[in-house]
Design a protein around this motif. Structure first.
Motif, PDB file in Angstrom:
ATOM      1  N   LYS A 180       0.839  -1.187   0.000  1.00 12.50           N
ATOM      2  CA  LYS A 180       0.000   0.000   0.000  1.00 12.50           C
ATOM      3  C   LYS A 180       0.879   1.244   0.000  1.00 12.50           C
ATOM      4  O   LYS A 180       1.895   1.294   0.687  1.00 12.50           O
ATOM      5  CB  LYS A 180      -0.905   0.010   1.228  1.00 12.50           C
ATOM      6  CG  LYS A 180      -1.782   1.239   1.264  1.00 12.50           C
ATOM      7  CD  LYS A 180      -2.827   1.163   2.315  1.00 12.50           C
ATOM      8  CE  LYS A 180      -3.660   2.418   2.196  1.00 12.50           C
ATOM      9  NZ  LYS A 180      -4.984   2.265   2.622  1.00 12.50           N
ATOM     10  N   ARG A 181       0.475   2.229  -0.791  1.00  9.83           N
ATOM     11  CA  ARG A 181       1.177   3.511  -0.812  1.00  9.83           C
ATOM     12  C   ARG A 181       0.213   4.623  -0.429  1.00  9.83           C
ATOM     13  O   ARG A 181      -0.920   4.644  -0.892  1.00  9.83           O
ATOM     14  CB  ARG A 181       1.748   3.814  -2.197  1.00  9.83           C
ATOM     15  CG  ARG A 181       2.962   2.997  -2.523  1.00  9.83           C
ATOM     16  CD  ARG A 181       3.679   3.528  -3.720  1.00  9.83           C
ATOM     17  NE  ARG A 181       4.824   2.673  -4.019  1.00  9.83           N
ATOM     18  CZ  ARG A 181       5.734   2.967  -4.906  1.00  9.83           C
ATOM     19  NH1 ARG A 181       5.642   4.062  -5.619  1.00  9.83           N
ATOM     20  NH2 ARG A 181       6.739   2.154  -5.114  1.00  9.83           N
ATOM     21  N   ILE A 182       0.697   5.520   0.401  1.00  5.86           N
ATOM     22  CA  ILE A 182      -0.022   6.735   0.763  1.00  5.86           C
ATOM     23  C   ILE A 182       0.686   7.868   0.037  1.00  5.86           C
ATOM     24  O   ILE A 182       1.885   8.079   0.212  1.00  5.86           O
ATOM     25  CB  ILE A 182       0.012   6.992   2.282  1.00  5.86           C
ATOM     26  CG1 ILE A 182      -0.527   5.800   3.069  1.00  5.86           C
ATOM     27  CG2 ILE A 182      -0.698   8.301   2.621  1.00  5.86           C
ATOM     28  CD1 ILE A 182      -1.998   5.587   3.012  1.00  5.86           C
ATOM     29  N   LEU A 183      -0.053   8.582  -0.799  1.00  3.99           N
ATOM     30  CA  LEU A 183       0.525   9.650  -1.607  1.00  3.99           C
ATOM     31  C   LEU A 183       0.470  10.986  -0.872  1.00  3.99           C
ATOM     32  O   LEU A 183      -0.555  11.358  -0.304  1.00  3.99           O
ATOM     33  CB  LEU A 183      -0.237   9.752  -2.933  1.00  3.99           C
ATOM     34  CG  LEU A 183       0.213  10.825  -3.910  1.00  3.99           C
ATOM     35  CD1 LEU A 183       1.648  10.586  -4.377  1.00  3.99           C
ATOM     36  CD2 LEU A 183      -0.741  10.879  -5.101  1.00  3.99           C
ATOM     37  N   VAL A 184       1.598  11.706  -0.923  1.00  2.00           N
ATOM     38  CA  VAL A 184       1.698  13.070  -0.408  1.00  2.00           C
ATOM     39  C   VAL A 184       2.149  13.939  -1.568  1.00  2.00           C
ATOM     40  O   VAL A 184       3.156  13.630  -2.224  1.00  2.00           O
ATOM     41  CB  VAL A 184       2.704  13.176   0.757  1.00  2.00           C
ATOM     42  CG1 VAL A 184       2.841  14.622   1.230  1.00  2.00           C
ATOM     43  CG2 VAL A 184       2.294  12.266   1.908  1.00  2.00           C
ATOM     44  N   THR A 185       1.395  15.012  -1.843  1.00  2.00           N
ATOM     45  CA  THR A 185       1.738  15.926  -2.929  1.00  2.00           C
ATOM     46  C   THR A 185       1.768  17.359  -2.400  1.00  2.00           C
ATOM     47  O   THR A 185       1.218  17.652  -1.334  1.00  2.00           O
ATOM     48  CB  THR A 185       0.707  15.848  -4.075  1.00  2.00           C
ATOM     49  OG1 THR A 185      -0.592  16.167  -3.562  1.00  2.00           O
ATOM     50  CG2 THR A 185       0.687  14.460  -4.709  1.00  2.00           C
ATOM     51  N   ARG A 186       2.385  18.223  -3.163  1.00  2.00           N
ATOM     52  CA  ARG A 186       2.390  19.656  -2.834  1.00  2.00           C
ATOM     53  C   ARG A 186       1.028  20.226  -3.190  1.00  2.00           C
ATOM     54  O   ARG A 186       0.451  19.882  -4.219  1.00  2.00           O
ATOM     55  CB  ARG A 186       3.496  20.363  -3.626  1.00  2.00           C
ATOM     56  CG  ARG A 186       3.723  21.808  -3.214  1.00  2.00           C
ATOM     57  CD  ARG A 186       4.945  22.403  -3.907  1.00  2.00           C
ATOM     58  NE  ARG A 186       4.945  22.198  -5.345  1.00  2.00           N
ATOM     59  CZ  ARG A 186       4.280  22.959  -6.214  1.00  2.00           C
ATOM     60  NH1 ARG A 186       3.544  23.963  -5.818  1.00  2.00           N
ATOM     61  NH2 ARG A 186       4.353  22.711  -7.511  1.00  2.00           N
TER      62      ARG A 186
ATOM     63  N   GLY B 213       4.585  -2.813   5.623  1.00  2.00           N
ATOM     64  CA  GLY B 213       4.707  -2.729   4.170  1.00  2.00           C
ATOM     65  C   GLY B 213       4.163  -1.459   3.556  1.00  2.00           C
ATOM     66  O   GLY B 213       4.385  -1.201   2.375  1.00  2.00           O
ATOM     67  N   THR B 214       3.449  -0.636   4.311  1.00  2.00           N
ATOM     68  CA  THR B 214       2.949   0.632   3.766  1.00  2.00           C
ATOM     69  C   THR B 214       4.112   1.544   3.432  1.00  2.00           C
ATOM     70  O   THR B 214       5.086   1.628   4.183  1.00  2.00           O
ATOM     71  CB  THR B 214       2.005   1.344   4.767  1.00  2.00           C
ATOM     72  OG1 THR B 214       0.903   0.496   5.057  1.00  2.00           O
ATOM     73  CG2 THR B 214       1.500   2.666   4.205  1.00  2.00           C
ATOM     74  N   ARG B 215       4.014   2.229   2.313  1.00  2.00           N
ATOM     75  CA  ARG B 215       5.036   3.197   1.886  1.00  2.00           C
ATOM     76  C   ARG B 215       4.384   4.573   1.772  1.00  2.00           C
ATOM     77  O   ARG B 215       3.212   4.685   1.381  1.00  2.00           O
ATOM     78  CB  ARG B 215       5.613   2.819   0.509  1.00  2.00           C
ATOM     79  CG  ARG B 215       6.246   1.438   0.453  1.00  2.00           C
ATOM     80  CD  ARG B 215       7.585   1.440   1.147  1.00  2.00           C
ATOM     81  NE  ARG B 215       8.334   0.220   0.940  1.00  2.00           N
ATOM     82  CZ  ARG B 215       8.458  -0.730   1.856  1.00  2.00           C
ATOM     83  NH1 ARG B 215       7.848  -0.637   2.996  1.00  2.00           N
ATOM     84  NH2 ARG B 215       9.199  -1.794   1.620  1.00  2.00           N
ATOM     85  N   ILE B 216       5.166   5.590   2.087  1.00  2.00           N
ATOM     86  CA  ILE B 216       4.748   6.970   1.889  1.00  2.00           C
ATOM     87  C   ILE B 216       5.437   7.455   0.619  1.00  2.00           C
ATOM     88  O   ILE B 216       6.662   7.399   0.516  1.00  2.00           O
ATOM     89  CB  ILE B 216       5.149   7.867   3.077  1.00  2.00           C
ATOM     90  CG1 ILE B 216       4.537   7.344   4.391  1.00  2.00           C
ATOM     91  CG2 ILE B 216       4.781   9.327   2.818  1.00  2.00           C
ATOM     92  CD1 ILE B 216       3.033   7.369   4.433  1.00  2.00           C
ATOM     93  N   GLU B 217       4.642   7.879  -0.354  1.00  2.00           N
ATOM     94  CA  GLU B 217       5.196   8.375  -1.611  1.00  2.00           C
ATOM     95  C   GLU B 217       5.025   9.889  -1.646  1.00  2.00           C
ATOM     96  O   GLU B 217       3.906  10.395  -1.678  1.00  2.00           O
ATOM     97  CB  GLU B 217       4.497   7.759  -2.808  1.00  2.00           C
ATOM     98  CG  GLU B 217       5.040   8.255  -4.126  1.00  2.00           C
ATOM     99  CD  GLU B 217       4.398   7.622  -5.342  1.00  2.00           C
ATOM    100  OE1 GLU B 217       4.778   8.042  -6.455  1.00  2.00           O
ATOM    101  OE2 GLU B 217       3.539   6.723  -5.184  1.00  2.00           O
TER     102      GLU B 217
END
Length: 174
Positions: A4-10, A167-171
């Motif tokens: 699982k990926r959690i997306l962080v954007t500007r 296993g979670t990743r922060i993108e």
């Protein structure tokens, strides 16, 4: 197995404010005062771009109840610090305070570190001077800039915590 990926954007038009994309909506966050960047250096105020694992959850047991999560949890003690001294052999690691080296105190007077997710940035391998203590923590009022971390309101932090596990990743994407 799909991680699982959690997306962080500007946030559009903002240098130091961002958005955390969760399954139940997009939440505001604070970013580093210098914005996002790839070539992070110690003290530059950049939030690093990339994909990072979550190592552990730190929390203040005198201020919040132990959160329920599947990732490792550590109650912050008065002697807990994080080395930000590039010349220290324990650079970018939790250490015991007091320390003769430069280190950040994890048991702070303010509430920023009442809840902290340690991101796996510059930790495997550690490169001296490439930045330390890159966390997801609680935000100041008005989401003022961080030193390079990602900061959320307590409510949004807890919403994020419900979505993370092993296993979670922060993108972090520009």
């Amino acid at each position: 197995m799909v991680q699982k990926r959690i997306l962080v954007t500007r946030a559009p038009g903002e240098q130091s404010k961002g958005l955390v994309h969760l399954s139940n909506g997009v939440r505001p966050c604070a970013l580093g005062g210098s914005g996002l960047g790839v070539l992070k250096r110690e003290g530059d105020g950049l939030t690093p771009l990339g994909v990072f694992p979550l190592r552990q959850l730190l929390y203040r047991d005198d201020r919040v109840m132990r959160p329920r999560t599947l990732i490792p949890v550590h109650a912050i003690r008065a002697s807990d610090g994080w080395s930000d001294d590039s010349d220290d052999r324990n650079y970018n690691r939790m250490i015991a305070l007091p320390s003769p080296r430069s280190a950040e105190t994890l048991k702070r007077e303010d509430h920023l570190y009442d809840l902290v997710l340690v991101m796996g940035y510059n930790d495997c391998p550690r490169v001296r001077g490439r930045g330390s203590a890159v966390f997801i923590h609680l935000a100041r009022p008005e989401y003022t800039p961080t030193e390079g971390c990602i900061a959320l309101s307590k409510r949004d932090f807890l919403a994020l915590l419900r979505e993370v596990g092993p296993g979670t990743r922060i993108e972090v994407r520009g």
